[in-house]
Design a protein around this motif. Structure first.
Motif, mmCIF file in Angstrom:
data_model
loop_
_atom_site.group_PDB
_atom_site.id
_atom_site.type_symbol
_atom_site.label_atom_id
_atom_site.label_comp_id
_atom_site.label_asym_id
_atom_site.label_seq_id
_atom_site.Cartn_x
_atom_site.Cartn_y
_atom_site.Cartn_z
ATOM 1 N N MET A 1 7.415 -8.815 -4.676
ATOM 2 C CA MET A 1 6.422 -8.095 -5.462
ATOM 3 C C MET A 1 7.125 -7.056 -6.318
ATOM 4 N N GLN A 2 6.697 -6.933 -7.578
ATOM 5 C CA GLN A 2 7.260 -5.921 -8.466
ATOM 6 C C GLN A 2 6.137 -5.163 -9.153
ATOM 7 N N ILE A 3 6.310 -3.851 -9.279
ATOM 8 C CA ILE A 3 5.390 -3.044 -10.057
ATOM 9 C C ILE A 3 6.190 -2.117 -10.966
ATOM 10 N N VAL A 4 5.616 -1.844 -12.129
ATOM 11 C CA VAL A 4 6.180 -0.853 -13.052
ATOM 12 C C VAL A 4 5.233 0.329 -13.058
ATOM 13 N N GLY B 1 0.811 -1.213 0.000
ATOM 14 C CA GLY B 1 0.000 0.000 0.000
ATOM 15 C C GLY B 1 0.842 1.260 0.000
ATOM 16 N N GLN B 2 1.917 1.224 0.772
ATOM 17 C CA GLN B 2 2.830 2.375 0.853
ATOM 18 C C GLN B 2 3.476 2.650 -0.501
ATOM 19 N N LEU B 3 3.836 1.575 -1.211
ATOM 20 C CA LEU B 3 4.546 1.729 -2.479
ATOM 21 C C LEU B 3 3.616 2.190 -3.603
ATOM 22 N N GLU B 4 2.384 1.669 -3.625
ATOM 23 C CA GLU B 4 1.476 1.963 -4.732
ATOM 24 C C GLU B 4 0.786 3.322 -4.601
ATOM 25 N N LYS B 5 0.862 3.914 -3.437
ATOM 26 C CA LYS B 5 0.147 5.167 -3.196
ATOM 27 C C LYS B 5 0.549 6.253 -4.203
ATOM 28 N N ASP B 6 -0.451 6.836 -4.852
ATOM 29 C CA ASP B 6 -0.278 7.965 -5.779
ATOM 30 C C ASP B 6 0.554 7.610 -7.003
ATOM 31 N N LYS B 7 0.573 6.341 -7.386
ATOM 32 C CA LYS B 7 1.322 5.929 -8.580
ATOM 33 C C LYS B 7 0.387 5.279 -9.595
ATOM 34 N N GLU B 8 0.678 5.475 -10.877
ATOM 35 C CA GLU B 8 -0.046 4.772 -11.942
ATOM 36 C C GLU B 8 0.695 3.465 -12.228
#
Length: 416
Positions: free
Chosen positions: A411-414, A393-400
């Motif tokens: 876990m990985q996100i681009v 949750g901390q990492l994904e906040k305010d990101k597309e």
């Protein structure tokens, strides 16, 4: 035998060189090899020289002079007598650099890069060696290119281990303090090669392996290995102990404190790696060793900036199967794309890559002949090892989020 590696931040100026003396006096320097990087941002400055050499010849003399001026200022701070032999040795090296730029006929960017970029380490090691001698720490300066032999895959050369081992075994004097350069080696024609960016850590590991060293210590401007880069993440914490396996995983995903290649030779001989602060050498730092686990057991955050996300789908909605995947990976290899994440479904395939060799346009042109292609440049790849819901949750906040992938521990996100 112990191997110390000092990065560019630790020797960025005369004060840093003097602090290196402090570290050696506190830790002891008997039977020690010191591997040094280029001073401060010299590698970046030499990359400007290379860019000017190819694209802006009118600015080349100025960019070369900027590198010389930076090092001359450090020389003046360290040596009172301008007739000191350190000045002459540094001048010889810079004359070699200018001579290469004047006479080179090769149009190969990667070849030119390696011939130019290594002067940062050569000059740095000469200055440090001469200053150590001046203050009573007698040492032997060695040219690492006479010891570490590689293939000619410029900018990411592979070590010829048997020849390197033989040269170190037969020509290295273990009984004295030795100073050498990180990052560089040489090929069979004695042209300079580089081991990949941040490869000075790898140099230390190569010597440690070949010398059966007791330990390797990397001296940094941080307390040790942190669970997140403080430049990009808040509230980073020190990791006291990491297993080789975990450290290799972190390095693979892009943790910047330890070079990905560094740990493999150390692990084979169970040589412990310490990451310590050159500002507080008495502190324990981080130990990377055989023992299992991560202490403390907390999420670890990693980010890679300036990545490229390429998404492919079949033109006729047919499945993307083994033949397609084989062709895609052959093209990624052909154009020297470092693959960081892959994700595929029945009719689509996505890959996040590092366009280090600037071959993206050629790759895309090739792919568009057979696939529908979408490309997002300048994306960021975030990785969490040992994630939990709070960390996600901390990492994904305010990101597309353009791509997301979870495995048991990672876990990985681009993101844009």
């Amino acid at each position: 035998m112990q191997v110390f590696k000092f990065g560019g931040a630790s020797v960025k100026d005369a004060k840093g060189v003097k602090n290196l003396i402090n570290v050696l006096n506190k830790t002891g320097y008997k039977n020690t090899l010191v591997v040094v990087s280029a001073m401060g941002k010299t590698t970046n400055a030499l990359e400007v020289v290379i860019t000017d050499y190819f694209n802006n010849k009118s600015a080349l003399q100025s960019s070369v002079q900027a590198v010389i001026k930076f090092h001359n200022a450090i020389l003046l701070d360290l040596f009172d007598d301008e007739k000191h032999k350190a000045y002459k040795k540094v001048t010889v090296l810079f004359n070699e650099l200018k001579s290469f730029l004047d006479t080179n006929k090769s149009p190969d960017y990667n070849f030119v890069y390696d011939q130019v970029i290594g002067f940062g380490e050569l000059v740095s090691s000469v200055i440090i060696s001469e200053y150590l001698n001046d203050v009573g720490l007698k040492n032997h300066w060695i040219d690492v290119r006479e010891f570490i032999k590689t293939d000619n895959y410029y900018r990411s050369a592979k070590v010829h281990w048997e020849e390197t081992q033989e040269r170190i075994t037969n020509n290295f004097n273990r009984t004295q303090l030795n100073i050498t350069q990180g990052f560089i080696g040489s090929d069979s024609n004695n042209f300079t090669t580089t081991l990949g960016r941040e490869g000075s850590d790898y140099t230390a590991a190569i010597f440690a392996y070949c010398l059966n060293a007791q330990s390797v210590t990397i001296w940094k401007d941080v307390p040790g290995v942190l669970n997140a880069d403080p430049r990009y993440f808040e509230n980073s914490q020190l990791l006291h102990r990491i297993s080789y396996r975990e450290a290799i995983e972190l390095a693979f995903y892009g943790a910047s404190v330890i070079h990905p290649k560094t740990l493999q030779p150390l692990q084979r001989k169970e040589i412990p790696l310490f990451v310590k602060s050159f500002l507080k050498p008495e502190n324990a730092g981080t130990k990377v060793c055989k023992e299992a686990g991560l202490d403390p057991q907390i999420p670890c955050f990693i980010v890679k900036k300036n990545q490229v996300l390429i998404s492919l789908s079949s033109l006729d909605f047919s499945y993307i199967v083994e033949d397609n995947l084989s062709e895609i990976f052959k093209l990624l290899h052909l154009y020297k794309m470092k693959v960081d994440v892959i994700q595929n479904s029945a009719i689509s395939f996505s890959v996040c890559v590092d366009n280090m060799y600037q071959n993206l346009d050629k790759l895309l042109q090739h792919l568009k002949a057979k696939f529908k292609v979408t490309c997002n440049e300048n994306v960021s790849l975030y990785t969490i090892r040992h994630y939990n819901n709070e960390a996600i949750g901390q990492l994904e906040k305010d990101k597309e989020v353009l791509l997301k992938q979870l495995t048991h521990e990672t876990m990985q996100i681009v993101t844009k």
